[in-house]
Motif scaffolding. Structure first.
Motif, PDB file in Angstrom:
ATOM      1  N   SER A  73       0.849  -1.203   0.000  1.00  0.00           N
ATOM      2  CA  SER A  73       0.000   0.000   0.000  1.00  0.00           C
ATOM      3  C   SER A  73       0.876   1.242   0.000  1.00  0.00           C
ATOM      4  O   SER A  73       2.021   1.215   0.474  1.00  0.00           O
ATOM      5  CB  SER A  73      -0.965   0.020   1.186  1.00  0.00           C
ATOM      6  OG  SER A  73      -0.274   0.062   2.406  1.00  0.00           O
ATOM      7  N   VAL A  74       0.309   2.334  -0.528  1.00  0.00           N
ATOM      8  CA  VAL A  74       0.995   3.630  -0.590  1.00  0.00           C
ATOM      9  C   VAL A  74      -0.015   4.707  -0.234  1.00  0.00           C
ATOM     10  O   VAL A  74      -1.177   4.658  -0.660  1.00  0.00           O
ATOM     11  CB  VAL A  74       1.563   3.910  -1.992  1.00  0.00           C
ATOM     12  CG1 VAL A  74       2.337   5.227  -1.998  1.00  0.00           C
ATOM     13  CG2 VAL A  74       2.440   2.760  -2.474  1.00  0.00           C
ATOM     14  N   ARG A  75       0.431   5.689   0.537  1.00  0.00           N
ATOM     15  CA  ARG A  75      -0.420   6.843   0.837  1.00  0.00           C
ATOM     16  C   ARG A  75       0.436   8.102   0.846  1.00  0.00           C
ATOM     17  O   ARG A  75       1.468   8.167   1.529  1.00  0.00           O
ATOM     18  CB  ARG A  75      -1.106   6.685   2.195  1.00  0.00           C
ATOM     19  CG  ARG A  75      -2.171   7.750   2.460  1.00  0.00           C
ATOM     20  CD  ARG A  75      -3.387   7.536   1.578  1.00  0.00           C
ATOM     21  NE  ARG A  75      -4.272   8.681   1.534  1.00  0.00           N
ATOM     22  CZ  ARG A  75      -5.582   8.612   1.737  1.00  0.00           C
ATOM     23  NH1 ARG A  75      -6.140   7.464   2.037  1.00  0.00           N
ATOM     24  NH2 ARG A  75      -6.332   9.690   1.643  1.00  0.00           N
ATOM     25  N   TYR A  76       0.030   9.110   0.086  1.00  0.00           N
ATOM     26  CA  TYR A  76       0.708  10.403   0.048  1.00  0.00           C
ATOM     27  C   TYR A  76      -0.083  11.391   0.884  1.00  0.00           C
ATOM     28  O   TYR A  76      -1.304  11.541   0.701  1.00  0.00           O
ATOM     29  CB  TYR A  76       0.815  10.906  -1.387  1.00  0.00           C
ATOM     30  CG  TYR A  76       1.663  10.036  -2.291  1.00  0.00           C
ATOM     31  CD1 TYR A  76       3.036  10.228  -2.394  1.00  0.00           C
ATOM     32  CD2 TYR A  76       1.083   9.021  -3.047  1.00  0.00           C
ATOM     33  CE1 TYR A  76       3.817   9.435  -3.227  1.00  0.00           C
ATOM     34  CE2 TYR A  76       1.847   8.225  -3.876  1.00  0.00           C
ATOM     35  CZ  TYR A  76       3.216   8.428  -3.967  1.00  0.00           C
ATOM     36  OH  TYR A  76       3.983   7.634  -4.788  1.00  0.00           O
ATOM     37  N   TYR A 109       4.666  14.237   2.282  1.00  0.00           N
ATOM     38  CA  TYR A 109       5.204  12.948   2.722  1.00  0.00           C
ATOM     39  C   TYR A 109       4.545  11.789   1.977  1.00  0.00           C
ATOM     40  O   TYR A 109       3.388  11.884   1.538  1.00  0.00           O
ATOM     41  CB  TYR A 109       5.000  12.773   4.236  1.00  0.00           C
ATOM     42  CG  TYR A 109       5.716  13.825   5.049  1.00  0.00           C
ATOM     43  CD1 TYR A 109       7.061  13.684   5.368  1.00  0.00           C
ATOM     44  CD2 TYR A 109       5.043  14.974   5.472  1.00  0.00           C
ATOM     45  CE1 TYR A 109       7.724  14.660   6.106  1.00  0.00           C
ATOM     46  CE2 TYR A 109       5.696  15.957   6.202  1.00  0.00           C
ATOM     47  CZ  TYR A 109       7.041  15.792   6.510  1.00  0.00           C
ATOM     48  OH  TYR A 109       7.708  16.760   7.229  1.00  0.00           O
ATOM     49  N   ALA A 110       5.280  10.716   1.852  1.00  0.00           N
ATOM     50  CA  ALA A 110       4.768   9.472   1.283  1.00  0.00           C
ATOM     51  C   ALA A 110       4.991   8.367   2.297  1.00  0.00           C
ATOM     52  O   ALA A 110       6.074   8.279   2.910  1.00  0.00           O
ATOM     53  CB  ALA A 110       5.480   9.142  -0.029  1.00  0.00           C
ATOM     54  N   ALA A 115       8.556   6.074   5.759  1.00  0.00           N
ATOM     55  CA  ALA A 115       8.165   7.472   5.617  1.00  0.00           C
ATOM     56  C   ALA A 115       9.195   8.192   4.756  1.00  0.00           C
ATOM     57  O   ALA A 115      10.404   8.104   5.011  1.00  0.00           O
ATOM     58  CB  ALA A 115       8.063   8.147   6.983  1.00  0.00           C
ATOM     59  N   PHE A 116       8.722   8.905   3.725  1.00  0.00           N
ATOM     60  CA  PHE A 116       9.597   9.636   2.809  1.00  0.00           C
ATOM     61  C   PHE A 116       9.217  11.116   2.827  1.00  0.00           C
ATOM     62  O   PHE A 116       8.025  11.462   2.863  1.00  0.00           O
ATOM     63  CB  PHE A 116       9.454   9.114   1.376  1.00  0.00           C
ATOM     64  CG  PHE A 116       9.865   7.679   1.192  1.00  0.00           C
ATOM     65  CD1 PHE A 116      11.166   7.358   0.843  1.00  0.00           C
ATOM     66  CD2 PHE A 116       8.948   6.659   1.362  1.00  0.00           C
ATOM     67  CE1 PHE A 116      11.545   6.039   0.666  1.00  0.00           C
ATOM     68  CE2 PHE A 116       9.308   5.336   1.183  1.00  0.00           C
ATOM     69  CZ  PHE A 116      10.621   5.021   0.834  1.00  0.00           C
ATOM     70  N   HIS A 122      15.029  16.162  -4.376  1.00  0.00           N
ATOM     71  CA  HIS A 122      15.884  15.523  -3.382  1.00  0.00           C
ATOM     72  C   HIS A 122      15.021  14.787  -2.348  1.00  0.00           C
ATOM     73  O   HIS A 122      14.974  15.178  -1.175  1.00  0.00           O
ATOM     74  CB  HIS A 122      16.785  16.559  -2.687  1.00  0.00           C
ATOM     75  CG  HIS A 122      17.696  17.285  -3.632  1.00  0.00           C
ATOM     76  ND1 HIS A 122      17.341  18.485  -4.219  1.00  0.00           N
ATOM     77  CD2 HIS A 122      18.930  16.970  -4.099  1.00  0.00           C
ATOM     78  CE1 HIS A 122      18.332  18.887  -5.005  1.00  0.00           C
ATOM     79  NE2 HIS A 122      19.305  17.985  -4.957  1.00  0.00           N
ATOM     80  N   PRO A 123      14.314  13.743  -2.758  1.00  0.00           N
ATOM     81  CA  PRO A 123      13.493  12.986  -1.801  1.00  0.00           C
ATOM     82  C   PRO A 123      14.375  12.290  -0.776  1.00  0.00           C
ATOM     83  O   PRO A 123      15.518  11.903  -1.066  1.00  0.00           O
ATOM     84  CB  PRO A 123      12.756  11.987  -2.687  1.00  0.00           C
ATOM     85  CG  PRO A 123      13.638  11.817  -3.881  1.00  0.00           C
ATOM     86  CD  PRO A 123      14.279  13.155  -4.105  1.00  0.00           C
ATOM     87  N   ARG A 124      13.822  12.109   0.441  1.00  0.00           N
ATOM     88  CA  ARG A 124      14.609  11.489   1.513  1.00  0.00           C
ATOM     89  C   ARG A 124      13.794  10.421   2.219  1.00  0.00           C
ATOM     90  O   ARG A 124      12.602  10.606   2.481  1.00  0.00           O
ATOM     91  CB  ARG A 124      15.038  12.545   2.541  1.00  0.00           C
ATOM     92  CG  ARG A 124      15.974  13.618   2.008  1.00  0.00           C
ATOM     93  CD  ARG A 124      16.384  14.546   3.147  1.00  0.00           C
ATOM     94  NE  ARG A 124      15.229  15.242   3.722  1.00  0.00           N
ATOM     95  CZ  ARG A 124      15.106  15.542   5.011  1.00  0.00           C
ATOM     96  NH1 ARG A 124      16.055  15.170   5.884  1.00  0.00           N
ATOM     97  NH2 ARG A 124      14.035  16.195   5.452  1.00  0.00           N
ATOM     98  N   LEU A 125      14.446   9.314   2.539  1.00  0.00           N
ATOM     99  CA  LEU A 125      13.849   8.305   3.402  1.00  0.00           C
ATOM    100  C   LEU A 125      14.086   8.738   4.842  1.00  0.00           C
ATOM    101  O   LEU A 125      15.229   8.903   5.276  1.00  0.00           O
ATOM    102  CB  LEU A 125      14.483   6.936   3.140  1.00  0.00           C
ATOM    103  CG  LEU A 125      14.088   5.811   4.097  1.00  0.00           C
ATOM    104  CD1 LEU A 125      12.592   5.573   4.080  1.00  0.00           C
ATOM    105  CD2 LEU A 125      14.849   4.526   3.757  1.00  0.00           C
TER     106      LEU A 125
END
Length: 686
Positions: free
Chosen positions: A453-456, A460-461, A474-475, A482-485
């Motif tokens: 599953s994915v939720r934006y 945040y994602a 959580a991203f 520049h996305p970050r984990l």
């Protein structure tokens, strides 16, 4: 027919008795199998642009190339079948069977949709004056919204896969009807609605093709129809096989004659009046990959308040060659997603053939972006990514549509085919031309797991993957380049749907899991409450609630529209079928209906259980006792939807409606069972 038979017999005599000098002249010509062997080493031709075919001739030329390639393979199969005295592949029944083949929380009557402003059709709808519910594909029950008293029903004979949409003063009924020669038609009925009045039909229209999905953006009804190029086959002249090694054998030629009724080639039908299946040639977008997917995806836009648009005027239309696997829609754009490529098969009568492996094709997600502006459809950009998506919730527009985030999985659990599963988060955006380019990515996280599953949410994602445990990632996407984990949380089981509850809380609905060493078995339905106030340290706010044993199910797990949350009261509704053990191997219903949960601070408590089981037809009761796979798409035969209307919580099923005062669950204030027009236990019909 008599003259045609005499002609075939005369032609056969020429073939069987004539000189073989023709064969000598073609001694070095390629056989069908040799030609196929070469073709098997190629890959489908890719097209990187995003424009229309200029005319019907260009569209026909492109499609004809696929028909020629298909014939190359069919001819090799036919030739091998004749040479080996076998039935022709794809004709014999036994062989045919073996052929490979965003949410408006707290709004009364709101449907749980992916994107704000983009409404989605459902089997149950709360309009501004009435409530509508499908009791079967052909019958729509009508209730007064204020009193929930029955007002009657709408009957549409022959309608299948029925869906409903509502807007102020409007009811839209969508569905599918069968035409001649098994041709499917999509039906659109638009009604005017008003207080204390039975819906009045404004217009009914039928469009060629079956209904894939729909959206309503303001007054614009967006329809995606699935159609196909008609399957027309013509007899094949025997001279097509003169270069085959067996052709000099009179017994084989006799065999070929005996199989003459099976020697047919599929051809491209004529394109008449400048249209292919109802869409102008110049409104078809060039296909991203030239394969053998001869399905058609047709998009229509219809203004449900424009009388001209509803009374015969041709709607805005756009066509795509090939099937659509998924559709993601915002108020700005629609994204058409295609995954599988249909291409040469290595299966033939002579044995295995070295083949360019298809995985690189099948592991690519092709995306076509189409703009939605003022009722017009306009191609914008196209691109492709590694991997496959779990569903449309894997995509989300960022920064007012300037970027698109896509979460994908490559490979498979257990490394099937030699590629171990891995997961990726891509950020794409159009370039100065028509290409969707990767601008940033976070690749290869959660190895040996796949996305469930994915939720934006805002910047945040949140992504759930699973193999043996349930990592919730959580991203940070606040800077798309520049996305970050930020963090991850590992707990047993997995969520297949996540819903924001405000104040840093996220609810997950999915399944528990039992560790079996090298793998895990899914178990009962699991409802989890996560803390995401600090995305760098997500946590579980309380122990999850587990309902039933393995085989239990919740419609929320496969259809987010079944989830209910009312931010005013903190009430949550989750339709569920919880099973218990029965005998040594069997299962039986422990509870079916809707769980009503109460959210207070950082905890969930169970407030009530509501069921319509007493209305379920006797013939269908056994399905409520049946084990289900976790991905089973069938709706429940008990409660399907929960709404809040005024100070009442309303539950709907195909069997009836019940209402309760908020907080008073002992007795319903109202309970109506719908007329039993049709008793069917095939809940997947809806």
């Amino acid at each position: 027919m008599r003259y045609a038979d005499l002609y075939l017999r005369f032609f056969l005599s020429l073939v069987l008795l004539g000189p073989l000098s023709t064969l000598e002249n073609k001694a070095f010509a390629e056989s069908a199998q040799e030609a196929l062997n070469k073709a098997l080493q190629t890959k489908p031709q890719e097209y990187a642009g995003m424009d229309y075919y200029p005319n019907c001739a260009a569209l026909r030329e492109d499609l004809a190339s696929s028909f020629d390639e298909m014939w190359l393979q069919d001819k090799a199969w036919m030739s091998s079948a004749i040479g080996m005295d076998r039935p022709i592949y794809g004709v014999d029944k036994e062989l045919e069977n073996a052929q490979p083949a965003g949410t408006d929380a707290g709004v009364e009557g709101a449907t749980n949709v992916q994107e704000r402003g983009v409404d989605e059709a459902d089997r149950f709808r709360v309009g501004d004056e009435q409530v509508f519910a499908l009791s079967s594909d052909e019958y729509i029950q009508i209730l007064d919204r204020q009193t929930l008293q029955p007002m009657g029903s709408l009957h549409i004979p022959g309608l299948m896969h029925t869906q409903l949409l509502t807007a102020p003063g409007r009811l839209v009924i969508l569905g599918q009807m069968a035409g001649k020669d098994a041709q499917a038609f999509s039906l659109v009925r638009v009604y005017e609605t008003a207080a204390d009045a039975y819906p009045a039909l404004i217009k009914e229209q039928r469009y060629l093709g079956s209904l894939f999905t729909s959206r309503l953006i303001g007054d614009q009804l967006l329809l995606l129809l699935s159609d196909s190029i008609p399957d027309i086959r013509v007899p094949v002249p025997f001279k097509e096989f003169q270069t085959e090694p067996w052709f000099s054998d009179p017994n084989k030629r006799q065999r070929m004659y005996q199989m003459r009724d099976q020697l047919k080639r599929r051809i491209l039908p004529p394109i008449r009046n400048g249209e292919l299946q109802g869409v102008a040639c110049e409104r078809y977008i060039r296909r991203p990959v030239r394969d053998w997917d001869l399905q058609l995806s047709k998009t229509l836009m219809i203004n449900i308040r424009d009388v001209k648009a509803l009374t015969g005027q041709k709607p805005e239309a756009l066509g795509l060659i090939g099937s659509t696997d998924e559709l993601y829609v915002t108020t700005r754009n629609m994204y058409v997603l295609k995954q599988q490529v249909q291409w040469f098969s290595p299966i033939w009568w002579g044995g295995p053939v070295p083949i360019a492996r298809p995985q690189p094709q099948d592991e690519r997600l092709r995306i076509q972006q189409i703009g939605l502006q003022n009722g017009f459809l306009q191609p914008r950009a196209a691109g492709q990514l590694r991997g496959r998506i779990k569903d449309r919730w894997s995509l989300h527009e960022l920064k007012e549509g300037r970027y698109l985030a896509v979460a994908t999985t490559t490979g498979f659990l257990g490394g099937i085919g030699g590629e171990v599963a891995s997961n990726h988060l891509f950020i794409v955006a159009p370039d100065a031309g028509v290409q969707l380019r990767i601008r940033a990515s976070l690749e290869n996280f959660a190895p040996r797991e796949d996305i469930r599953s994915v939720r934006y949410l805002g910047d945040y994602a949140y992504v759930v993957t699973f193999e043996k445990t349930d990592p919730l990632f959580a991203f940070d996407l606040s800077d798309p380049l520049h996305p970050r984990l930020l963090s991850e949380l590992k707990i047993p089981g997995f969520s297949t749907y996540m819903h924001p509850l405000g104040d840093g809380r996220l609810l997950g609905v999915g399944f528990d899991a039992l560790d079996q060493g090298d793998y895990s078995l899914f178990q009962g339905v699991k409802i989890s409450l996560f803390g995401i106030a600090d995305p760098t340290h997500i946590n579980e706010l309380q122990s999850p609630k587990i309902y039933g044993i393995r085989g239990s199910s919740s419609e929320v797990a496969v259809d987010p529209k079944a989830f209910f949350y009312d931010s005013k009261s903190g009430l949550i509704g989750v339709p569920i079928i919880a099973l218990k053990e029965a005998g040594e191997w069997g299962t039986a219903r422990d509870f079916s209906g809707a769980l009503i949960l109460k959210l207070e601070g950082s905890g969930l408590s169970e407030a009530a259980r509501i069921s319509h089981v007493e209305w379920v037809a006797d013939a269908c009761r056994s399905e409520l006792d049946s084990w289900r796979w976790w991905q089973d798409q069938r709706p429940s035969l008990d409660i399907n939807r929960v709404y809040r209307l005024g100070d009442q919580i309303v539950t709907l099923s195909r069997w009836g409606v019940k209402a309760f005062q908020v907080g008073q669950w002992q007795e319903p204030t109202l309970a109506w069972s719908f007329p039993a027009h049709e008793v069917s236990c095939q809940s997947n019909r809806f």
